[in-house]
Design an enzyme around this catalytic site. Structure first.
Site, PDB file in Angstrom:
ATOM      1  N   ASP A 133     117.123  25.312  34.050  1.00 37.11           N
ATOM      2  CA  ASP A 133     118.501  25.020  34.438  1.00 37.11           C
ATOM      3  C   ASP A 133     118.641  23.769  35.294  1.00 37.11           C
ATOM      4  OD1 ASP A 133     119.888  27.048  33.070  1.00 37.11           O
ATOM      5  OD2 ASP A 133     119.215  28.517  34.520  1.00 37.11           O
ATOM      6  N   TYR A 148     125.308  32.337  33.822  1.00 35.44           N
ATOM      7  CA  TYR A 148     124.824  32.772  35.135  1.00 35.44           C
ATOM      8  C   TYR A 148     125.356  31.904  36.260  1.00 35.44           C
ATOM      9  CZ  TYR A 148     121.392  36.491  34.316  1.00 35.44           C
ATOM     10  OH  TYR A 148     120.795  37.694  34.053  1.00 35.44           O
TER      11      TYR A 148
END
Length: 682
Positions: free
Chosen positions: A317, A401
């Site tokens: 990420d 998320y």
């Protein structure tokens, strides 16, 4: 002309805020100046990143030691751009000289995927004939394509396509109503998007097709909760107030709080970067350096379903999307409560325009419970002192998320990193009563949430009373000798077994909960005069799962930093990113970042020198229905604690909440209590 414009922009910054700290993020004006220089030199470009080129540490250390006399490091921009022909270029722009210092074509790589890159994919999917065809197969008619959504991810790596074409994979979903959560309606196929062409070039479909779910939506929005029973009504307000203001001061981006001093930086990739962290030690009467640089440097989220194409689901990420780019604009009373100081973040868009995320960083104080307490059972004498903590935080959203990152400073000299995971599970379609084979869990009818891990890599550049530091592995060990022996007659002896790391190859270490393993970062050249041990800071981290994908798997090769809990390398200005500078579509052959650095000089000395400790920690997540439709925040934490650093508890001067000595008890006095300023008799 361009140089003159650069000087004008620099002068504007100086006039309004004074000279920038060498580690401050680039301002809007500096980003605009960088773009002007590059356009004049190279014409049209697509801008992937313009961020601060951090000054060499040797220059910074001299300037920090004597800012009035040492040369101020120059302001430079680190740039990543893509040419109109798709070629990737890395460079450095000297903003003070108004010129390009470095410009290099970097073949065979793909820079990170920006938010603008991601947002383009959904619109293309809705209009693509091949995607429309697949939607029809799973039960979505053409007239409902406006209800089709996708989470674009980098493709990770797929041997069919290699690295020369810039690709994304689209994880597909359906929304019956605009207010529904699409994660309750995952689709079973995966289009692949070519960013250079702006079109879908392939679609992966499973052998067994799964029609779109027709179950009722499982939502978390206000309207649905009100319709399904409403919100709790027994909650009373909690008010957090600081009527006299905060206890910290901020000069530019340098925070001073209690005895702490820390510079707060920020970049597009790591998000918050903390520099020049020091603590004023009253017993020594000196400011003592502790860490030169702390950051969350990388992370990987490997998913555990081995069926194609789910092996591609392992998001980096930070390296693939950028924690700074994905940062939320924080809101008072929601993300942060109390008396808040915010910091913005300026970045470049694909076209070269400068933009700002307002309130990207939140700085505030919180009550932290009991700092220390003791009651003497003999006479009812007591002292209890409540703690407070300073929190520097940001929150970023990576598709489904949310990651809430909190850097916490404590009054006893401890630095804590806490990360909270929330948001929504990544979901995949499933048939009624389908066997998930243990790779996932049905969290709602038709919704399969795959097993996965969240593994974060912390980069620590210690400066424990100076730059020459050493790392020791510390294990709780049983004393030698059997029960009845002369050296351990009763068999109860145990001690701290210390293993000194002297080479990068020898520093590869895993966590061991049985021995309460921790790691000391020491200055062997300075001993605590009471204990006789080197001054140090201890890394205490207990949430350290092993990387579950097997050796030589795709994730194992690409995420070399996650193979062990700890690596230690000799400091190098260029070694910032543990999975490599450019992460998307790397094959892992060879593994980039830490494995490559260690392999280049495995026996290099890392004792009593400038070092970096890399620590991988996180959680393994086996989803459950309680995690859906939106996940309650799951926290994880680690500590950097002083050990043999101070001569005594450094927080003794924090005013007690209540204190009463034996002599006060005998005299019938009530003792004293704190009113946050000083102790007063009552």
């Amino acid at each position: 002309m361009v140089l003159e414009r650069v000087k004008q922009l620099a002068q504007q910054v100086t006039n309004t805020a004074g000279p920038a700290h060498p580690l401050d993020p680039l301002t809007l004006s500096e980003i605009e100046a960088t773009v002007s220089i590059l356009r004049a030199e190279y014409g049209k470009l697509y801008y992937n990143a313009i961020t601060l080129f951090e000054p060499p540490k040797a220059e910074m250390v001299k300037w920090l030691a004597s800012p009035d006399h040492a040369p101020r490091p120059q302001r430079k921009a680190d740039i990543v751009v893509i040419g109109t022909d798709g070629k990737v270029y890395d460079g450095v722009v000297n903003l003070e000289a108004g010129k390009v210092e470095k410009w290099a074509h970097t073949p065979g790589v793909q820079p990170l995927i920006t938010m603008e890159d991601l947002q383009a994919v959904e619109h293309v999917c809705r209009k693509d004939p091949k995607v429309i065809e697949q939607c029809g197969i799973v039960g979505i008619p053409p007239e409902e394509m406006h209800k089709v959504y996708c989470d674009p991810w980098t493709i990770g790596y797929d041997e069919r396509f290699g690295t020369s074409v810039r690709l994304q994979q689209a994880l597909m979903y359906y929304r019956p109503h605009v207010d529904d959560s699409q994660y309750s309606f995952p689709l079973d196929f995966c289009p692949i998007y070519d960013a250079n062409k702006g079109e879908i070039v392939h679609i992966d479909t499973p052998k067994v097709r799964r029609p779109v779910s027709r179950n009722p939506p499982n939502n978390y929005n206000v309207k649905d909760i009100q319709q399904s029973g409403g919100y709790r009504t027994d909650l009373k307000p909690i008010n957090i107030t600081q009527p006299e203001g905060v206890s910290f001061t901020i000069q530019g981006r340098v925070i001073k709080w209690q005895n702490w001093s820390v510079h707060v930086g920020f970049n597009y990739r790591e998000g918050i970067v903390l520099n020049n962290i020091s603590y004023f030690d009253k017993d020594e009467g000196a400011v003592r350096p502790i860490f030169y640089r702390l950051s969350l440097a990388e992370m990987v989220v490997p998913y555990g379903n081995p069926e194609h194409p789910h092996q591609r689901k392992h998001a980096f990420d930070l390296g693939e999307y950028g924690g700074g780019y994905m940062t939320n604009s924080l809101a008072l009373g929601c993300d942060c409560k109390g008396s808040i100081h915010y910091m913005d973040f300026d970045f470049v868009t694909k076209s070269g325009a400068a933009s700002t995320i307002k309130n990207a960083v939140c700085i505030h104080e919180e009550d932290a419970g009991i700092l220390y307490k003791h009651t003497d059972f003999r006479d009812d004498s007591v002292i209890v002192t409540r703690a407070r903590k300073l929190i520097v935080s940001h929150i970023f959203t990576a598709a489904n998320y949310e990651y809430c990152v909190y850097w916490i400073f404590h009054q006893d000299g401890t630095v804590q990193l806490e990360i909270k995971l929330t948001g929504i599970l990544n979901t995949y379609a499933m048939l009624p009563n389908e066997d998930t084979k243990g790779w996932g869990t049905q969290v709602y009818p038709g919704v399969n949430a795959h097993n996965h891990q969240h593994l974060f890599c912390l980069r620590i550049n210690p400066s424990i009373d100076g730059t020459d530091n050493t790392v020791f592995q510390v294990d709780a060990a049983q004393g030698a000798g059997e029960v009845g022996s002369a050296e351990n007659f009763y068999g109860n002896a145990f001690y701290a077994k210390k293993t000194k790391y002297t080479t990068p190859e020898g520093s590869k270490a895993d966590y061991d909960g049985k021995s309460s393993r921790s790691w000391d970062m020491c200055n062997e050249g300075k001993l605590n005069k009471y204990s006789g041990k080197p001054v140090s800071y201890k890394l205490v981290s207990r949430e350290v799962p092993m990387l579950l994908p097997k050796e030589n798997s795709l994730v194992w090769k690409r995420a070399g930093f996650a193979r062990h809990a700890v690596h230690v390398t000799k400091y190098d200005d260029a070694q910032l990113h543990p999975a490599g500078r450019h992460v998307p579509q790397t094959s892992g052959e060879p593994s980039q970042g830490i494995p490559q650095w260690i392999a280049s000089n495995p026996t290099q000395n890392i004792a009593n020198t400038d070092i970096v400790l890399w620590h991988t920690f996180g959680i393994t997540h086996f989803p459950s229905p309680e995690d859906f439709p939106v996940m309650p925040a799951e926290p994880m934490t680690l500590l950097l604690r002083p050990r043999n650093f101070f001569l005594r508890n450094p927080a003794l001067d924090v005013p007690p909440s209540f204190a009463r000595t034996p002599s006060e008890v005998a005299a019938g006095k009530q003792g004293c209590c704190s009113k946050d300023k000083a102790s007063v008799l009552v």
